[in-house]
Motif scaffolding. Structure first.
Motif, mmCIF file in Angstrom:
data_model
loop_
_atom_site.group_PDB
_atom_site.id
_atom_site.type_symbol
_atom_site.label_atom_id
_atom_site.label_comp_id
_atom_site.label_asym_id
_atom_site.label_seq_id
_atom_site.Cartn_x
_atom_site.Cartn_y
_atom_site.Cartn_z
ATOM 1 N N ASP A 1 -0.498 1.243 15.717
ATOM 2 C CA ASP A 1 -0.837 2.022 14.536
ATOM 3 C C ASP A 1 -0.564 1.157 13.300
ATOM 4 O OD1 ASP A 1 -0.044 3.867 12.185
ATOM 5 O OD2 ASP A 1 -0.953 5.253 13.606
ATOM 6 N N PRO A 2 -1.455 1.148 12.320
ATOM 7 C CA PRO A 2 -1.243 0.308 11.137
ATOM 8 C C PRO A 2 0.072 0.548 10.416
ATOM 9 C CG PRO A 2 -3.491 1.127 11.175
ATOM 10 C CD PRO A 2 -2.756 1.834 12.278
ATOM 11 N N GLU A 3 0.685 1.718 10.643
ATOM 12 C CA GLU A 3 1.957 2.025 9.984
ATOM 13 C C GLU A 3 3.170 1.582 10.799
ATOM 14 O OE1 GLU A 3 1.908 3.109 6.912
ATOM 15 O OE2 GLU A 3 -0.279 3.086 7.079
ATOM 16 N N ASN A 4 2.942 0.971 11.947
ATOM 17 C CA ASN A 4 4.047 0.524 12.788
ATOM 18 C C ASN A 4 4.953 -0.456 12.034
ATOM 19 O OD1 ASN A 4 5.364 -1.340 14.951
ATOM 20 N ND2 ASN A 4 4.588 0.383 16.138
ATOM 21 N N HIS A 5 6.260 -0.357 12.268
ATOM 22 C CA HIS A 5 7.226 -1.180 11.525
ATOM 23 C C HIS A 5 7.025 -2.680 11.762
ATOM 24 C CE1 HIS A 5 9.195 -1.083 15.489
ATOM 25 N NE2 HIS A 5 9.859 -2.148 15.103
ATOM 26 N N LEU A 6 6.469 -3.068 12.925
ATOM 27 C CA LEU A 6 6.245 -4.479 13.196
ATOM 28 C C LEU A 6 5.216 -5.098 12.251
ATOM 29 C CD1 LEU A 6 6.133 -4.558 17.105
ATOM 30 C CD2 LEU A 6 7.957 -5.419 15.634
ATOM 31 N N LEU A 7 4.381 -4.247 11.653
ATOM 32 C CA LEU A 7 3.319 -4.740 10.780
ATOM 33 C C LEU A 7 3.705 -4.747 9.300
ATOM 34 C CD1 LEU A 7 0.350 -2.931 12.536
ATOM 35 C CD2 LEU A 7 0.963 -5.354 12.722
ATOM 36 N N VAL A 8 4.878 -4.213 8.999
ATOM 37 C CA VAL A 8 5.314 -4.131 7.595
ATOM 38 C C VAL A 8 5.333 -5.497 6.902
ATOM 39 C CG1 VAL A 8 7.253 -3.587 6.076
ATOM 40 C CG2 VAL A 8 6.564 -1.968 7.862
ATOM 41 N N PRO A 9 5.901 -6.555 7.531
ATOM 42 C CA PRO A 9 5.914 -7.859 6.848
ATOM 43 C C PRO A 9 4.515 -8.378 6.525
ATOM 44 C CG PRO A 9 7.428 -7.871 8.705
ATOM 45 C CD PRO A 9 6.623 -6.619 8.823
ATOM 46 N N TYR A 10 3.551 -8.074 7.391
ATOM 47 C CA TYR A 10 2.184 -8.531 7.167
ATOM 48 C C TYR A 10 1.530 -7.748 6.028
ATOM 49 C CZ TYR A 10 3.097 -10.828 11.587
ATOM 50 O OH TYR A 10 3.667 -11.603 12.570
ATOM 51 N N LYS A 11 1.858 -6.479 5.950
ATOM 52 C CA LYS A 11 1.384 -5.674 4.816
ATOM 53 C C LYS A 11 1.962 -6.185 3.513
ATOM 54 C CE LYS A 11 0.171 -1.132 6.638
ATOM 55 N NZ LYS A 11 0.462 0.323 6.534
ATOM 56 N N GLU A 12 3.246 -6.502 3.536
ATOM 57 C CA GLU A 12 3.913 -6.976 2.318
ATOM 58 C C GLU A 12 3.339 -8.312 1.862
ATOM 59 O OE1 GLU A 12 8.006 -7.006 3.457
ATOM 60 O OE2 GLU A 12 8.302 -4.874 2.982
ATOM 61 N N LEU A 13 2.754 -9.061 2.795
ATOM 62 C CA LEU A 13 2.115 -10.328 2.455
ATOM 63 C C LEU A 13 0.722 -10.106 1.851
ATOM 64 C CD1 LEU A 13 2.833 -13.371 2.719
ATOM 65 C CD2 LEU A 13 1.495 -13.389 4.831
ATOM 66 N N GLY A 14 0.237 -8.881 1.966
ATOM 67 C CA GLY A 14 -1.061 -8.551 1.369
ATOM 68 C C GLY A 14 -2.202 -8.459 2.350
ATOM 69 N N LEU A 15 -1.930 -8.532 3.655
ATOM 70 C CA LEU A 15 -2.996 -8.461 4.645
ATOM 71 C C LEU A 15 -3.519 -7.036 4.786
ATOM 72 C CD1 LEU A 15 -1.928 -11.285 5.411
ATOM 73 C CD2 LEU A 15 -2.308 -10.673 7.798
ATOM 74 N N SER A 16 -4.822 -6.916 4.989
ATOM 75 C CA SER A 16 -5.421 -5.642 5.370
ATOM 76 C C SER A 16 -5.218 -5.481 6.867
ATOM 77 C CB SER A 16 -6.913 -5.621 5.038
ATOM 78 O OG SER A 16 -7.107 -5.719 3.648
ATOM 79 N N ILE A 17 -4.818 -4.288 7.293
ATOM 80 C CA ILE A 17 -4.480 -4.056 8.711
ATOM 81 C C ILE A 17 -5.218 -2.834 9.220
ATOM 82 C CG2 ILE A 17 -2.617 -3.536 10.317
ATOM 83 C CD1 ILE A 17 -0.729 -5.056 8.469
ATOM 84 N N LEU A 18 -5.780 -2.976 10.399
ATOM 85 C CA LEU A 18 -6.507 -1.854 11.021
ATOM 86 C C LEU A 18 -5.900 -1.565 12.381
ATOM 87 C CD1 LEU A 18 -8.943 0.057 10.780
ATOM 88 C CD2 LEU A 18 -10.313 -1.707 11.916
#
Length: 249
Positions: free
Chosen positions: A232-249
């Motif tokens: 899920d895009p809201e998963n905690h493992l993806l938080v650092p990538y979001k903070e870097l500015g990546l779009s996540i699906l």
């Protein structure tokens, strides 16, 4: 030797052996066992390896041959494929990397879609014959029986003249700091070229490939336009990538 160099050595060593010990690494790297113990603890905390009594072992064992990878983590790959296939639009020029996840994405495309498809993957090229409105351009070269792709100068020469709207890049390892890395030297230049030839670069790692590092650098994490995983895009493992500015699906 710097800390990052020790990290890379430990990871590479675990690609050759089932496990490594503090004493062994200490003697090879000429540092104290306490230093190695801290390195392994930090790598394990980052999810790159597994810490065991007296040393470390690989986090996961990823099959090497195409046939093995077709079966490996298939439900996760299908989640990724279903997400990614919806992004393609009529009239686009697309490039598909080799590997089982890009193949699954291609297989989920609507059969009537109109695309120009570049690929060096034999399975994807063969699949494209089932799509009546796809113009297939195969980048041929030296055939890898293990990975079912073409490699070498001929592939690079073909891709050097191409600018694609959308590109699917298979991922062996992705780390927030080290970017996309891969253990196979023969695929390095092709993957690097794909990362630079698309308006929209889509990286498609399954969750277990996040926060891992391999031997050869492909591109920086910021080079990714869209990250698609089975999470899920809201998963905690993806938080650092979001903070870097990546779009996540």
């Amino acid at each position: 030797m710097t800390k990052s160099s020790r990290y890379q050595f430990i990871i590479d060593r675990l690609r050759q052996k089932d496990q490594v010990g503090y004493q062994e690494l200490s003697e090879i790297l000429i540092v104290s066992e306490d230093t190695i113990r801290r390195d392994i603890s930090e790598l394990a905390a980052a999810g790159m390896i597994s810490k065991i009594k007296g040393g470390a072992k690989p986090k996961t064992i990823i099959p090497a041959t195409y046939q093995e990878r077709e079966l490996y983590a298939n439900p996760d790959k299908r989640i990724i494929a279903q997400k990614a296939a919806k992004l393609f639009k009529d009239g686009q020029v697309a490039v598909f990397d080799g590997g089982t996840t890009p193949f699954l994405i291609a297989s989920f495309l609507p059969r009537q879609i109109s695309l120009t498809v570049f690929t060096h993957s034999y399975p994807i090229a063969n699949l494209m014959f089932e799509f009546p409105n796809v113009e297939l351009i195969f980048a041929g070269g030296k055939a890898s029986k293990k990975s079912k792709i073409s490699t070498g100068f001929d592939v690079l020469n073909k891709y050097n003249s191409v600018h694609a709207d959308i590109g699917i890049l298979g991922v062996h390892s992705l780390h927030i700091e080290y970017g996309i890395t891969d253990p196979i030297m023969d695929e390095l230049e092709i993957k690097t070229r794909i990362s630079n030839m698309c308006d929209q670069l889509i990286a498609v790692p399954s969750a277990e490939k996040l926060n891992t590092i391999s031997t050869f650098h492909i591109c920086n994490t910021k080079s990714i336009d869209l990250l698609i995983t089975d999470l899920d895009p809201e998963n905690h493992l993806l938080v650092p990538y979001k903070e870097l500015g990546l779009s996540i699906l």
